[in-house]
Design a protein around this motif. Structure first.
Motif, short mmCIF file in Angstrom:
data_model
loop_
_atom_site.label_atom_id
_atom_site.label_comp_id
_atom_site.label_asym_id
_atom_site.label_seq_id
_atom_site.Cartn_x
_atom_site.Cartn_y
_atom_site.Cartn_z
N HIS A 3 0.84 -1.18 0.00
CA HIS A 3 0.00 0.00 0.00
C HIS A 3 0.88 1.24 0.00
CE1 HIS A 3 -3.31 2.69 0.83
NE2 HIS A 3 -2.61 3.21 1.80
N PHE A 4 0.57 2.21 -0.87
CA PHE A 4 1.33 3.46 -0.94
C PHE A 4 0.39 4.63 -0.84
CE2 PHE A 4 3.33 6.85 -3.66
CZ PHE A 4 4.25 7.24 -2.72
N ASP A 5 0.64 5.50 0.13
CA ASP A 5 -0.12 6.73 0.30
C ASP A 5 0.76 7.85 -0.25
OD1 ASP A 5 -1.31 9.08 1.11
OD2 ASP A 5 -1.79 8.36 3.13
N GLU A 6 0.44 8.30 -1.46
CA GLU A 6 1.27 9.29 -2.15
C GLU A 6 1.34 10.61 -1.39
OE1 GLU A 6 1.66 11.20 -6.60
OE2 GLU A 6 0.42 9.44 -6.29
N LYS A 7 0.25 11.01 -0.77
CA LYS A 7 0.21 12.29 -0.06
C LYS A 7 1.18 12.29 1.13
CE LYS A 7 -2.95 15.58 2.05
NZ LYS A 7 -4.30 15.84 2.47
N SER A 8 1.17 11.24 1.92
CA SER A 8 2.04 11.19 3.10
C SER A 8 3.41 10.59 2.79
CB SER A 8 1.37 10.39 4.22
OG SER A 8 1.31 9.02 3.85
N ARG A 9 3.59 10.04 1.58
CA ARG A 9 4.84 9.38 1.17
C ARG A 9 5.16 8.22 2.10
NH1 ARG A 9 8.89 12.27 -2.12
NH2 ARG A 9 10.43 11.57 -0.63
N ASN A 10 4.13 7.44 2.46
CA ASN A 10 4.27 6.26 3.31
C ASN A 10 3.93 5.01 2.53
OD1 ASN A 10 4.82 6.56 6.33
ND2 ASN A 10 3.49 8.30 5.90
N VAL A 11 4.76 3.97 2.70
CA VAL A 11 4.52 2.68 2.08
C VAL A 11 4.36 1.65 3.18
CG1 VAL A 11 5.53 0.85 0.67
CG2 VAL A 11 5.82 3.22 -0.01
N GLN A 12 3.32 0.82 3.09
CA GLN A 12 3.18 -0.36 3.93
C GLN A 12 3.65 -1.53 3.05
OE1 GLN A 12 2.33 -0.64 7.05
NE2 GLN A 12 1.52 1.39 7.46
N LEU A 13 4.74 -2.19 3.41
CA LEU A 13 5.32 -3.22 2.56
C LEU A 13 5.18 -4.60 3.17
CD1 LEU A 13 7.08 -3.90 0.04
CD2 LEU A 13 9.04 -3.75 1.56
N ASN A 14 4.66 -5.53 2.37
CA ASN A 14 4.66 -6.95 2.71
C ASN A 14 5.18 -7.65 1.48
OD1 ASN A 14 4.25 -9.52 3.60
ND2 ASN A 14 2.03 -9.42 3.60
N GLY A 15 6.47 -7.91 1.43
CA GLY A 15 7.10 -8.51 0.26
C GLY A 15 8.49 -7.93 0.07
N GLU A 16 8.89 -7.80 -1.18
CA GLU A 16 10.20 -7.25 -1.50
C GLU A 16 10.02 -6.18 -2.55
OE1 GLU A 16 14.76 -8.69 -2.51
OE2 GLU A 16 13.13 -10.14 -2.60
N ALA A 17 10.71 -5.05 -2.39
CA ALA A 17 10.58 -3.94 -3.33
C ALA A 17 11.91 -3.19 -3.42
CB ALA A 17 9.47 -2.99 -2.91
N TYR A 18 12.16 -2.64 -4.60
CA TYR A 18 13.32 -1.79 -4.83
C TYR A 18 12.80 -0.39 -5.05
CZ TYR A 18 17.78 -0.14 -6.64
OH TYR A 18 18.95 0.54 -6.82
N PHE A 19 13.39 0.58 -4.36
CA PHE A 19 12.91 1.96 -4.43
C PHE A 19 13.99 2.88 -4.95
CE2 PHE A 19 10.63 -0.09 -0.96
CZ PHE A 19 9.32 0.29 -1.17
N GLU A 20 13.58 3.85 -5.75
CA GLU A 20 14.41 4.99 -6.13
C GLU A 20 13.61 6.21 -5.71
OE1 GLU A 20 15.78 4.92 -10.18
OE2 GLU A 20 16.31 2.80 -10.05
N VAL A 21 14.10 6.92 -4.68
CA VAL A 21 13.32 7.98 -4.05
C VAL A 21 14.06 9.31 -4.17
CG1 VAL A 21 12.30 8.76 -1.88
CG2 VAL A 21 12.32 6.33 -2.43
N THR A 22 13.33 10.33 -4.56
CA THR A 22 13.86 11.68 -4.64
C THR A 22 13.81 12.32 -3.25
OG1 THR A 22 13.00 11.87 -6.87
CG2 THR A 22 13.63 13.91 -5.78
#
Length: 179
Positions: A3-22
């Motif tokens: 789950h990603f809340d774009e407004k708060s820039r919060n991610v709830q992660l269950n799994g594996e993910a690669y991020f590129e964040v500004t």
């Protein structure tokens, strides 16, 4: 991400993910995991692995900076470092092998991994349930790479070249049995 809340820039992660964040100093990017770990991001490239059905939590930093909080433990990673939970504490180590992060390229990679570990990863990557009934395979170790696009049947057939086992797929229940 689960789950990603774009407004708060919060991610709830269950799994594996690669991020590129500004970088955004007014509103940091946060990754929250089932283990109650929080990865606070300062503009970076990093990988997070965290599953709710086991205790796995690991973060690997390729570029930039992240701060990790889990319970009473905190650490800040530098590039080419990883952090993981062990016995409820955050441990930090240098990244010695980047192959595990090649899943982004569609490659599943193992280095001197046990058969149960490989099967566990196949379950995650291919989204299948695999039950090991043949105990003779438990001590087998493997180093190798598999393309995700080749599928789980092909990967298991490759392992069969070195390990004596059979596998049967129960299509109705979506389970693969290692016999």
């Amino acid at each position: 991400p689960s789950h990603f809340d774009e407004k708060s820039r919060n991610v709830q992660l269950n799994g594996e993910a690669y991020f590129e964040v500004t970088k955004n100093s007014r509103q940091p990017f946060m990754v929250r995991t089932p283990q109650k770990a929080v990865v606070k991001v300062y503009g970076t490239q990093f990988n997070v692995e965290s599953y709710s059905d086991d205790s796995t939590f690991a973060t690997a930093l390729m570029e930039g900076a992240v701060k990790i909080t889990a319970g009473n433990y905190q650490c800040q990673l530098k590039p080419n470092q990883m952090a993981y939970l062990k016995d409820g504490e955050i441990k930090v180590a240098p990244i010695e092998d980047y192959n595990p992060y090649r899943w982004r390229e569609g490659i599943i990679s193992f280095k001197d991994a046990t058969f149960p570990y490989i099967i566990h990863k196949f379950e995650k990557y291919y989204g299948v349930e695999i039950r090991i009934e043949n105990k003779a395979v438990m001590n087998y170790r493997c180093t190798g790479k598999f393309r995700h696009s080749d599928g789980v049947r092909y990967a298991l057939r490759v392992l069969q070249k070195d390990v004596d086992f059979q596998f049967v797929r129960d299509e109705e229940n979506h389970i693969i049995y290692i016999k």
